[in-house]
Motif scaffolding. Structure first.
Motif, short mmCIF file in Angstrom:
data_model
loop_
_atom_site.label_atom_id
_atom_site.label_comp_id
_atom_site.label_asym_id
_atom_site.label_seq_id
_atom_site.Cartn_x
_atom_site.Cartn_y
_atom_site.Cartn_z
N ARG B 2 -14.78 5.56 -1.87
CA ARG B 2 -13.73 6.37 -2.46
C ARG B 2 -12.71 5.45 -3.13
NH1 ARG B 2 -10.55 9.08 1.29
NH2 ARG B 2 -10.92 7.40 2.75
N TYR B 3 -11.94 6.02 -4.03
CA TYR B 3 -10.90 5.21 -4.67
C TYR B 3 -9.82 4.82 -3.68
CZ TYR B 3 -12.87 6.21 -9.19
OH TYR B 3 -13.70 6.26 -10.26
N ASP B 10 -7.34 -6.01 -3.68
CA ASP B 10 -6.01 -5.79 -3.10
C ASP B 10 -5.38 -7.08 -2.62
OD1 ASP B 10 -6.33 -3.17 -3.63
OD2 ASP B 10 -6.93 -2.60 -1.60
N ILE B 11 -6.25 -8.04 -2.20
CA ILE B 11 -5.71 -9.33 -1.74
C ILE B 11 -5.02 -10.04 -2.89
CG2 ILE B 11 -6.35 -11.59 -0.80
CD1 ILE B 11 -8.60 -10.13 0.72
N ILE B 12 -5.65 -9.98 -4.08
CA ILE B 12 -5.04 -10.61 -5.26
C ILE B 12 -3.72 -9.92 -5.58
CG2 ILE B 12 -5.35 -11.10 -7.72
CD1 ILE B 12 -8.37 -11.15 -7.17
N ASN B 176 4.18 -0.35 -1.69
CA ASN B 176 4.32 1.04 -2.11
C ASN B 176 3.07 1.54 -2.82
OD1 ASN B 176 6.65 2.57 -1.57
ND2 ASN B 176 7.87 1.04 -2.63
N ILE B 177 2.56 0.70 -3.74
CA ILE B 177 1.39 1.10 -4.53
C ILE B 177 0.18 1.29 -3.63
CG2 ILE B 177 -0.23 0.29 -6.29
CD1 ILE B 177 2.21 -1.17 -7.55
N LEU B 178 -0.05 0.30 -2.75
CA LEU B 178 -1.20 0.39 -1.83
C LEU B 178 -1.05 1.58 -0.89
CD1 LEU B 178 -1.83 -3.34 -0.88
CD2 LEU B 178 -3.14 -1.90 -2.42
N ASN B 179 0.18 1.82 -0.46
CA ASN B 179 0.44 2.93 0.46
C ASN B 179 0.10 4.26 -0.20
OD1 ASN B 179 1.49 4.42 2.63
ND2 ASN B 179 3.51 4.51 1.69
N LEU B 180 0.50 4.41 -1.47
CA LEU B 180 0.24 5.68 -2.16
C LEU B 180 -1.25 5.84 -2.45
CD1 LEU B 180 3.23 5.97 -4.63
CD2 LEU B 180 2.77 7.29 -2.56
N ARG B 181 -1.96 4.72 -2.69
CA ARG B 181 -3.37 4.85 -3.04
C ARG B 181 -4.25 5.06 -1.82
NH1 ARG B 181 -5.90 -0.16 -4.80
NH2 ARG B 181 -7.13 0.14 -2.93
N PRO B 185 -0.47 4.12 5.81
CA PRO B 185 0.81 3.42 5.91
C PRO B 185 0.86 2.38 7.04
CG PRO B 185 0.99 5.69 6.66
CD PRO B 185 -0.34 5.57 5.99
N PHE B 186 0.19 2.65 8.15
CA PHE B 186 0.27 1.72 9.27
C PHE B 186 -0.28 0.36 8.91
CE2 PHE B 186 0.96 5.21 12.36
CZ PHE B 186 2.10 4.66 12.91
N ILE B 187 -1.48 0.37 8.28
CA ILE B 187 -2.09 -0.91 7.92
C ILE B 187 -1.28 -1.59 6.83
CG2 ILE B 187 -4.19 -2.01 7.04
CD1 ILE B 187 -5.74 0.38 8.22
N VAL B 188 -0.96 -0.83 5.77
CA VAL B 188 -0.29 -1.42 4.61
C VAL B 188 1.04 -2.05 5.01
CG1 VAL B 188 0.85 -0.91 2.43
CG2 VAL B 188 -1.39 0.07 2.92
#
Lengths: 220, 223
Positions: B2-3, B10-12, B176-181, B185-188
Motif C-alpha cells: 500500500r502507499y 523514508d530513511i533518506i 508530519n509528512i510521514l505521520n499523515l502518509r 503516529p507511535f512509530i513516526v
C-alpha cells in the motif's frame, strides 16, 4: 494608535484565548508538580529499577522537543482508543514535560536539607508528619521558589505551542485575528509584548515570594 | 504494497530532515553567538544609549514564545515592509536573534565574573583596550561561559523544531509528512523523538569535552 485600532474589535476574543492559556498553565503546573513530586521521590529511592525508570523519564522528556512530544500524544492517543479533546491532550503533554523539570527542582530542594536537622527534629520528639510539614517543606520551599518559578514561566511560553494542535489559546486566537484583519505585524507585535509583560510580571511575583520566604535568612 | 507502508526511501527523507535541522541549528548558533558576543562587548564599554536598548530587546526575546517571534517575522514583517521572505530566511533570522539574546546574558555575566583588579593591573602594565579584551577578558570569560552555553544550545536545538510550523522542511516537518502518509503516529513520532534525543545527547557530550579542555588551562598546574 494603529496597534490598538487593529486589536480593539477582537479584544473579547483574545481575552477568551488568554483565559484558555491561563487555564492550561494552571492545570499543567498542578499536574507537573504532582508528577514531579512522584518522580523526585522515585529518584531518591533505594531501588535501582525505580530510580532508573524515574531518571529515564526525566532524561527523555527534557531532550525531545515539546512539539514532537505534543504530536506524539495528539496523534498517538486516538490510536490507543483514548479520545480526548486537543485542550486536554495539551494539558497532559505540558504536565508530563513540566514534571520532568519539576522533579529536578524538588529533588535538589530536598537534598539541600542537612541530615542533622532531621535527626535533631526526631530527637526533639516531632512526629514524621510534623517533621515533613514544619521542617522539610519550609526549607525545601525556600530554595525552590526561584527554579520552580522559571519552570512556570517556561510553561507559559510553552503553552503557545498548543496552537499547533488546534487549541485556540492566546496564540491560536491571535492567529485567527491576524488572518481576519490581514494585519499580522500589528497583531503579533502586540502578542509578543503581552507575553513578555506577563512573564516579566510573573518573575517579579516570584522574586517577591522568594524574598518573603527568605526574610529570616541573613546574607541571602 | 500500500502507499501507506514505510519504504526504504523514508530513511533518506529522515536524513534530509535531520540535515536541514542541523544546518539551520549550526548556522543560527554561529550567527547568534557572534551577535551575542558583540552585544556583550558593546554593553561592557557603556556606549551611550546602547545599554537600555540591548537589555529591553534581549529581555523581550527571552520572555516571549519563540513561536510568536516566528509568526511576527514570517507573517508580520513581510506584510509590514512589503518584502518577500522565505520560511528558511525567517527561521534563520528568528532563531539567530533568539540565540543571541540568551548568549548575550551568558557572555555578559562571563565578562562581569572577571575581577576589576585584573583589568586595573593590565592597564598598569600598559596593555591597551583591545589587548585587555583579547588577552585578559576573552579567555576567562570563555571558560566561564562554555557550561551555560552548552545548556542553552541543547535547548535551542529543540527550539528549532518550531520552524516546521512556518513550513521549513526540517526533521519535525518530515515527521508530519510521514505521520499523515502512514497513519502510524507511535512509530513516526518515537523515531523522530529518538533522533532529536541522540542529537541533543551528542551535543551535550561534545560540549562537556570542550568545557573540560578549556577548564584545564584555568586550573592551577603547579610550578
Amino acid at each position: 494608535m494603529r496597534f490598538w485600532r487593529v486589536i480593539e474589535p477582537y479584544i473579547g476574543f483574545l481575552l477568551q484565548g488568554f483565559a484558555l492559556t491561563i487555564a492550561a498553565c494552571l492545570l499543567a503546573i498542578a499536574g507537573a508538580v504532582l508528577l514531579g513530586a512522584l518522580t523526585a521521590s522515585m529518584r531518591s529511592s533505594g531501588n535501582k529499577l525505580v530510580r532508573g525508570i524515574a531518571n529515564a523519564y526525566g532524561d527523555v522528556f527534557r531532550n525531545v522537543p515539546f512539539l514532537v512530544q505534543l504530536f506524539f500524544f495528539f496523534y498517538g492517543l486516538p490510536e490507543l482508543g483514548i479520545y480526548i479533546g486537543a485542550f486536554e491532550t495539551g494539558v497532559i503533554a505540558m504536565s508530563i514535560a513540566g514534571g520532568a523539570f519539576v522533579s529536578d527542582v524538588i529533588l535538589s530542594g530536598i537534598l539541600t536539607i542537612d541530615a542533622g536537622v532531621i535527626d535533631a527534629a526526631k530527637v526533639s520528639g516531632l512526629s514524621r508528619v510534623k517533621i515533613f510539614t514544619r521542617i522539610v517543606l519550609p526549607i525545601a520551599m525556600r530554595v525552590s521558589v526561584r527554579p520552580m518559578g522559571s519552570v512556570l514561566i517556561n510553561l507559559v511560553l510553552t503553552s503557545s505551542i498548543l496552537s499547533t494542535i488546534t487549541v485556540n489559546e492566546l496564540t491560536g486566537a491571535a492567529k485567527i485575528v491576524a488572518a481576519t484583519t490581514f494585519k499580522p505585524f500589528e497583531v503579533y507585535a502586540v502578542l509578543l509584548v503581552l507575553y513578555a509583560s506577563l512573564t516579566t510580571l510573573l518573575s517579579f511575583a516570584i522574586s517577591a515570594i522568594h524574598h518573603r520566604l527568605n526574610r529570616f535568612m541573613t546574607g541571602g | 504494497m500500500r502507499y501507506a507502508d514505510f519504504t526504504p526511501y523514508d530513511i533518506i527523507l529522515l536524513l534530509q530532515g535531520l540535515g536541514v535541522t542541523l544546518a539551520l541549528f549550526i548556522g543560527t548558533t554561529l550567527i547568534g553567538l557572534a551577535i551575542g558576543l558583540l552585544l556583550a562587548v558593546v554593553h561592557h564599554y557603556r556606549i551611550p544609549g546602547c545599554r537600555p536598548v540591548i537589555v529591553v530587546v534581549t529581555e523581550a526575546l527571552k520572555n516571549s514564545p519563540v513561536l510568536v517571534q516566528l509568526f511576527l517575522v514570517f507573517f508580520g514583517i513581510p506584510a509590514f515592509l512589503h518584502i518577500r521572505m522565505t520560511p528558511v530566511e525567517a527561521a534563520t533570522l528568528t532563531i539567530s536573534l533568539n540565540t543571541a539574546a540568551f548568549a548575550f546574558v551568558i557572555f555578559r555575566s562571563g565578562i562581569e565574573s572577571i575581577d576589576r583588579d585584573q583589568i586595573e593591573a593590565a592597564k598598569v602594565f600598559g596593555l591597551n583596550r583591545s589587548q585587555i579584551l583579547r588577552l585578559v577578558i576573552a579567555p576567562q570569560a570563555t571558560a566561564f561561559a562554555v557550561g551555560p552555553l552548552v545548556g542553552i544550545l541543547v535547548n535551542q536545538l529543540q527550539v528549532t523544531s518550531l520552524i516546521s510550523v512556518i513550513g521549513v522542511f526540517d526533521l519535525t516537518k518530515i515527521g508530519n509528512i510521514l505521520n499523515l502518509r502512514t497513519l502510524q503516529p507511535f512509530i513516526v513520532w518515537a523515531v523522530i523523538g529518538l533522533i532529536y534525543y541522540i542529537a541533543a545527547k551528542t551535543l551535550a557530550h561534545v560540549g562537556g569535552r570542550i568545557e573540560a579542555a578549556l577548564r584545564k588551562s584555568v586550573k592551577w598546574g603547579g610550578i
